[in-house]
Design a protein around this motif. Structure first.
Motif, mmCIF file in Angstrom:
data_model
loop_
_atom_site.group_PDB
_atom_site.id
_atom_site.type_symbol
_atom_site.label_atom_id
_atom_site.label_comp_id
_atom_site.label_asym_id
_atom_site.label_seq_id
_atom_site.Cartn_x
_atom_site.Cartn_y
_atom_site.Cartn_z
ATOM 1 N N GLY A 1 0.915 -1.013 0.117
ATOM 2 C CA GLY A 1 -0.038 -0.034 0.123
ATOM 3 C C GLY A 1 0.919 1.246 0.074
ATOM 4 O O GLY A 1 1.998 1.099 0.433
ATOM 5 N N HIS A 2 0.449 2.284 -0.369
ATOM 6 C CA HIS A 2 1.119 3.534 -0.455
ATOM 7 C C HIS A 2 1.336 4.372 0.936
ATOM 8 O O HIS A 2 0.359 4.201 1.670
ATOM 9 C CB HIS A 2 0.808 4.372 -1.617
ATOM 10 N N PHE B 1 -1.681 -3.884 7.337
ATOM 11 C CA PHE B 1 -0.770 -5.064 6.918
ATOM 12 C C PHE B 1 0.512 -4.893 7.792
ATOM 13 O O PHE B 1 1.240 -5.956 8.263
ATOM 14 C CB PHE B 1 -0.467 -5.082 5.458
ATOM 15 N N THR B 2 0.818 -3.923 8.419
ATOM 16 C CA THR B 2 1.723 -3.664 9.467
ATOM 17 C C THR B 2 1.446 -4.750 10.656
ATOM 18 O O THR B 2 2.353 -5.206 11.114
ATOM 19 C CB THR B 2 1.988 -2.333 9.794
ATOM 20 N N PHE C 1 6.152 -7.251 2.015
ATOM 21 C CA PHE C 1 5.394 -6.160 2.478
ATOM 22 C C PHE C 1 6.270 -4.636 1.939
ATOM 23 O O PHE C 1 7.311 -4.249 2.390
ATOM 24 C CB PHE C 1 5.337 -6.182 3.868
ATOM 25 N N ILE C 2 5.250 -4.110 1.199
ATOM 26 C CA ILE C 2 5.931 -2.693 0.560
ATOM 27 C C ILE C 2 5.196 -1.608 0.909
ATOM 28 O O ILE C 2 3.780 -1.573 0.613
ATOM 29 C CB ILE C 2 6.106 -3.105 -0.922
ATOM 30 N N ILE D 1 -7.777 -10.066 6.655
ATOM 31 C CA ILE D 1 -7.880 -10.690 5.015
ATOM 32 C C ILE D 1 -6.399 -10.920 4.756
ATOM 33 O O ILE D 1 -6.083 -11.750 4.198
ATOM 34 C CB ILE D 1 -8.677 -9.677 4.447
ATOM 35 N N ALA D 2 -5.695 -10.001 5.014
ATOM 36 C CA ALA D 2 -4.283 -9.960 4.741
ATOM 37 C C ALA D 2 -3.554 -11.153 5.319
ATOM 38 O O ALA D 2 -2.510 -11.668 4.702
ATOM 39 C CB ALA D 2 -3.699 -8.771 5.034
ATOM 40 N N GLY D 3 -3.749 -11.320 6.492
ATOM 41 C CA GLY D 3 -3.417 -12.290 7.249
ATOM 42 C C GLY D 3 -3.472 -13.556 6.776
ATOM 43 O O GLY D 3 -2.617 -14.669 6.590
#
Length: 398
Positions: free
Chosen positions: A209-210, A233-234, A253-254, A388-390
């Motif tokens: 994510g930005h 997501f962190t 992770f970006i 969801i990301a996990g």
């Protein structure tokens, strides 16, 4: 972008007349429906609207000056609810080549085996480990910077803080490393936390994510856009450590720099992965996760994304996050960093905080604060996207 028709060529207008000598000429591609609103915005600023240099299907390329990118971003948000809604290129040649259809995502060759739900132990652990206070804390820290604009000192400082924060979360794990991805054309770096896969390190899963916010000249806290996606997501990084989840595939992770001015950071990173033959098997984008604006909790964006992976996202939600509801939505031309990966030939998905037209009305203003989230002063909606990301990381990383 898959229909092939002849290019319509036009003469290119010079842009130097309304920009300083040190203001670089760039090129952007945008939906042709945005040309008239952009021309109106340029007229209000006393700028001449440059003539299109190239048009194909419903996408047009025009030359602009770097100083005009912020104004264009505002038009895209105000008129189309797109963020950013255009793609910026360093050269006309690069912009022209972008109109050639990308190859089909390589992930399709892996077949249905990629999208199986067979890792419930890791998925359920991480879904259960993420917490609202931790997500809220990261949003608060990111939004505390006056602005995270990609050319600002505070934007650079925010990226450096994020790298340090990720490094702290990953301390003690020898398979995790937090680094900066520097961009030659602007000051703000992107941030990458790499979790090296134990068995298939050359197969890469991206969650991103930005990290930037939109304004260079005023306060731009960007709590929802996009401190919220970064925070969602962190918390997955922390949960991976808490659950001692060591993926077989490499996870990256970006936090992308310079999204608000034409997806510049993610485009450079996606291009780097493509040009270096890095096998990215899937990309999850989180951009705005903390404003519940729709009856459904999640809007699954169906344009500029991969249909097969989108079905997988729906299955993840149904299986691991019961009670969270979703619906389909469309975003418009290149509305976030997922489009960079799609255009580079990789499979990408973006679950959004709402139906796109019903997302946070305060973004791109000084009022994009945690107090204006829905519900206010909480990260309960963003926590759904952490879950969801996990689940995505658990199943894609196996």
């Amino acid at each position: 972008m898959k229909r092939l028709i002849p290019f319509a060529l036009f003469l290119m207008s010079p842009t130097a007349a309304f920009a300083g000598a040190d203001d670089r000429e760039l090129w952007i591609s945008l939906g042709s429906d945005a040309l008239a609103p952009v021309a109106e915005a340029f007229a209000r600023e006393g700028w001449a609207m440059p003539a299109a240099s190239l048009a194909k299907d419903d996408v047009t390329v025009i030359p602009v000056r770097e100083s005009q990118l912020e104004s264009i971003a505002h038009v895209m948000h105000e008129k189309f609810n797109r963020c950013a809604g255009f793609v910026t290129y360093e050269s006309l040649d690069e912009a022209e080549k972008s109109l050639v259809p990308a190859p089909e995502p390589r992930v399709e060759t892996l077949g249905p085996a990629l999208y199986t739900l067979t890792n419930p132990t890791a998925a359920n652990c991480m879904v259960g480990a993420v917490t609202e206070p931790n997500v809220r804390s990261t949003i608060t820290s990111m939004a505390a910077y006056t602005t995270r604009y990609y050319t600002s000192t505070s934007g650079v400082n925010a990226a450096n803080w994020l790298r340090s924060h990720w490094a702290t979360l990953a301390s003690g794990r020898t398979d995790m490393a937090a680094t900066l991805f520097t961009h030659a054309a602007w000051a703000q770096p992107s941030v990458v936390l790499t979790v090296t896969g134990s068995t298939f390190p050359n197969e890469v899963v991206v969650v991103g994510g930005h990290l930037d916010s939109t304004s260079s000249g005023s306060t731009a806290p960007g709590a929802d856009d996009n401190a919220s996606g970064i925070a969602s997501f962190t918390e997955v990084i922390r949960a991976m450590v808490a659950c001692d989840y060591r993926p077989q595939r490499t996870i990256k992770f970006i936090g992308y720099a310079a999204e608000e001015v034409g997806l510049r950071g993610s485009k450079e990173i996606a291009t780097y992965h493509r040009n270096n033959g890095i096998n990215v098997v899937g990309v999850l984008q989180l951009d705005m996760t903390n404003y519940k604006g729709s009856t459904a909790d999640v809007g699954i964006v169906t344009d500029y994304t991969n249909a097969t992976q989108n079905t997988f996202i729906r299955n993840l939600i149904t299986t691991y996050v019961p009670g969270v509801t979703y619906t389909n939505t469309t975003c418009g031309y290149a509305c976030s960093d997922h489009a960079s990966w799609t255009n580079a030939g990789f499979a990408a998905s973006i679950p959004h905080e709402a139906v796109v037209s019903q997302g946070n009305p305060y973004i791109h203003t000084v009022n994009d604060t945690l107090a204006r989230s829905n519900p206010p002063n909480m990260a309960t909606h963003a926590l759904k996207f952490s879950k969801i990301a996990g689940a995505y990381v658990a199943e894609m990383g196996k």
